[in-house]
Scaffold this motif. Structure first.
Motif: not given
Length: 693
Positions: A31-35, A57-67
């Protein structure tokens, strides 16, 4: 897309969990959050959005904490390699294996990361202190896999194969030894280029080698200039956006300078003299480009490169590659020992106070003139009036940026993300108010944003540095600024009464400004006048430092600057209690034409009474793009909207420059960097939530 995977922060009392080790070829469901790519926008600063475009690179973001974050299969890493693997995936896995192998063999070795960079072009692990040494000595091109390294390896393979092939008559009867050696050398060069990540310098070298190989194979004469133009054509054909990278211009410029002083010249020079001529040509030929791109150049690079090039390219690199191919660690250890010997004189040269010459950011037309000027200076001795090249170079050095006049005040709020950094200029003085955040162990707003801005504007002297309070987003770049500019004095609320746990690492030694001439604690008795501009500290009181359990935000240095053309109030991160105290104690002094909104627009600040007391004509919010604090708060924005006060935000506008000229009557000339520096790739986020100018 480019993602960060941060360690998780579980409940109180539990330890954080580091992100998993990732191997090229693994398949993950996450699960990621992109911008959209969005970087800080500042004069003379790094353009991350152009960098992202050049690398697709068309989007940057991070991996959200998720089970649900888990590898999509249970296969081993060895099984991954045979499952629909593309050629690029195989290359990535080879690079990964080499890096892991070298890191294990060179654990705890100070220059192990440099050897990894020489083998596969992976530079991210090189410490900032070592990069500083390479930059100040002008040998940074040797740390990456440069064209010289690839050419050397290909030439070595060509020579060995030619010798071996020529000794077997049966092989020579089928394929001439020279042609066979050409094929083997070209194959090794291609393999090395791929392992190096196929960067622009390696592409340029490989395509030039291809052109020379075709000429040698066909028996038709070929020129180095033709090979260079052919390489230029193919690099741009494969990656048109490569022209946005500084490495593109420096790589092709260096080779062009060498060809310019060596090709088509009558007579032969001794090897040492020829090498010296080539090094001088590169240093002088790249001077205009280097000053235009970085505003500084190493003046000791000819000396450093004289011994670093042969030592690293002819000894350290071959040993490193041999050590990678052999299952024995002692070869890599020997290469590291030799590299450490090379680093001894490099460290000494880098420590010299005048190792690097700095200049302002030149105007484009002066850079173009300087390129022609250096070409004239490096022309053959028969060319008349070569020294007129100095006249063409002079405008680049002498035409300095304009500054404020007597009584004028120029204020630039730099875009440092979630934090504050401001450069204040009068006719003869420069002050920096707050230094932005730290981005990591080896990066902060001071070294990445503020110092490049000062350098680009031609500001060599820093009269004063004000650190409003100890919060990391206001003090994270302090050490870099103090080291780079050695201010005359430092004014700050950081003192021995502030709890140690509240101090960022760079401030834990008080007085921390070891390179500053004087360290002072700010209080409301401080005031001074520069060039007709008055500076006043309105908060804190001297007694505030004696209070127990006071928040660092509420001892922040509040600075008001008043010029004939208008005034600005710098409020740091003060909160409602301090706003009330200021209204009761110095309401008349709070009135200002421009207000830097307290605490980035947090709901803990900007009370209605405070806004009314200041009565600004313009409010500026220094805030990070889509920051995790969700600053500014909608209620705070609403208070300014109700009073018809225009709002500017650094996350939307980039760096904001205010020029209070003598007849501005409280309304400064305002420029927003994202408007003045608008490019095809510039991200201009829409703001539908607040009335932004």
């Amino acid at each position: 897309i480019s993602l960060n995977w941060y360690k998780s922060f579980p409940r109180k009392g539990q330890e954080s969990i580091p992100p998993p080790a990732l191997i090229p070829g693994e398949q993950w469901q996450i699960t990621v959050r992109l911008r959209r790519p969005h970087g800080n926008a500042n004069p003379h600063g790094f353009d991350f959005e152009a960098y992202a475009l050049e690398r697709n690179i068309r989007a940057t973001g991070y991996v959200r904490q998720a089970n649900t974050n888990a590898r999509a299969n249970a296969r081993t890493s060895a099984e991954i390699a045979v499952n629909k693997a593309s050629p690029w995936l195989y290359i990535d896995r080879v690079r990964h294996y080499i890096r892991e192998r070298m890191q294990q063999a060179l654990v705890d070795k100070p220059y192990g990361a440099v050897l990894v960079a020489l083998a596969i072009g992976e530079q991210s692990a090189i410490p900032d202190a070592q990069w500083k040494t390479f930059w100040r000595t002008g040998v940074g091109h040797l740390v990456s896999i440069s064209g010289l390294h690839i050419t050397m390896v290909a030439s070595l393979v060509y020579w060995l194969m030619f010798r071996l092939w020529a000794r077997v008559p049966q092989l020579v009867a089928r394929v001439p030894a020279q042609r066979a050696a050409i094929l083997f050398g070209l194959f090794i060069a291609f393999a090395y280029t791929l392992i190096a990540g196929f960067s622009v310098p390696t592409q340029r070298t490989f395509f030039m080698l291809c052109a020379m190989a075709v000429a040698m194979w066909s028996g038709k004469p070929s020129s180095f200039s033709g090979a260079l133009l052919g390489a230029l054509f193919f690099v741009i054909l494969i990656d048109p956006w490569a022209v946005t990278a500084a490495g593109f211009w420096l790589s092709f410029g260096a080779v062009a300078a060498i060809l310019y002083v060596t090709a088509y010249r009558v007579g032969r020079e001794h090897g040492v003299i020829g090498a010296a001529r080539a090094q001088v040509a590169v240093t002088a030929g790249l001077l205009p480009l280097t000053l235009a791109l970085f505003q500084e150049v190493s003046i000791i690079s000819p000396v450093a490169n004289a011994f670093a090039i042969p030592a690293i390219s002819l000894i350290v690199v071959p040993l490193t590659l041999i050590g990678v191919m052999l299952p024995f660690d002692f070869v890599l250890h020997f290469a590291h020992w030799l590299l450490s010997l090379v680093m001894l004189p490099l460290d000494y040269l880098a420590s010299l106070p005048n190792a690097v010459w700095q200049s302002h950011a030149p105007v484009l037309w002066t850079t173009v003139l300087a390129v022609f000027g250096t070409a004239l200076l490096l022309a053959p001795r028969g060319v008349p009036a070569r020294w007129w090249g100095l006249a063409l170079i002079a405008p680049m050095l002498l035409l300095t940026p304009k500054g404020p006049k007597a009584g004028e005040l120029w204020v630039t709020l730099l875009d440092v993300g979630q934090g504050l950094a401001t450069v204040v200029r009068t006719e003869n003085h420069v002050l920096v108010y707050d230094t932005g955040p730290s981005f990591g162990p080896d990066a902060d707003a001071g070294s990445r944003i503020i110092v490049p801005y000062l350098r680009g504007e031609g500001l060599r002297k820093l009269d004063a540095l004000v650190i409003s309070h100890a919060d990391e987003d206001h003090s994270g770049g302090a050490r870099a600024i103090v080291d780079a500019r050695a201010p005359e004095w430092v004014l700050t609320s950081v003192n021995k009464n502030v709890p140690d746990k509240a101090l960022p690492d760079v401030l834990k030694t008080v007085p921390y400004a070891v390179n500053a001439r004087e360290w002072l604690r700010c209080d409301n008795t401080d005031a001074w006048k520069w060039d007709g501009v008055v500076f006043e500290i309105l908060h804190p009181l001297a007694t505030d430092y004696e209070a127990e359990r006071i928040k660092t935000n509420n001892v922040g240095c509040v600075l008001k600057i008043t010029a004939p053309g208008g005034s600005i109030l710098m409020t740091a991160d003060i909160e409602k209690p301090v706003e009330a105290v200021l209204i009761a104690r110095a309401a008349d002094a709070l009135v200002a034409d421009v207000l830097v909104v307290p605490h980035h627009g947090s709901k803990t600040s900007s009370t209605e009474a405070f806004i009314d007391a200041v009565s600004p004509k313009l409010a500026i919010i220094p805030v990070g793009y889509r920051n995790r604090f969700r600053h500014p708060h909608p209620d705070v924005l609403g208070r300014y909207v109700e009073r018809n006060i225009p709002i500017m935000r650094s996350d939307y506008a980039g760096a904001i420059t205010l020029k209070f000229i003598n007849d501005s009557k409280g309304t400064p000339n305002v420029s927003k960097y994202r408007d003045t520096y608008r490019r095809y790739w510039t991200n201009l986020p829409e703001d539908n939530a607040s009335p932004v100018e």
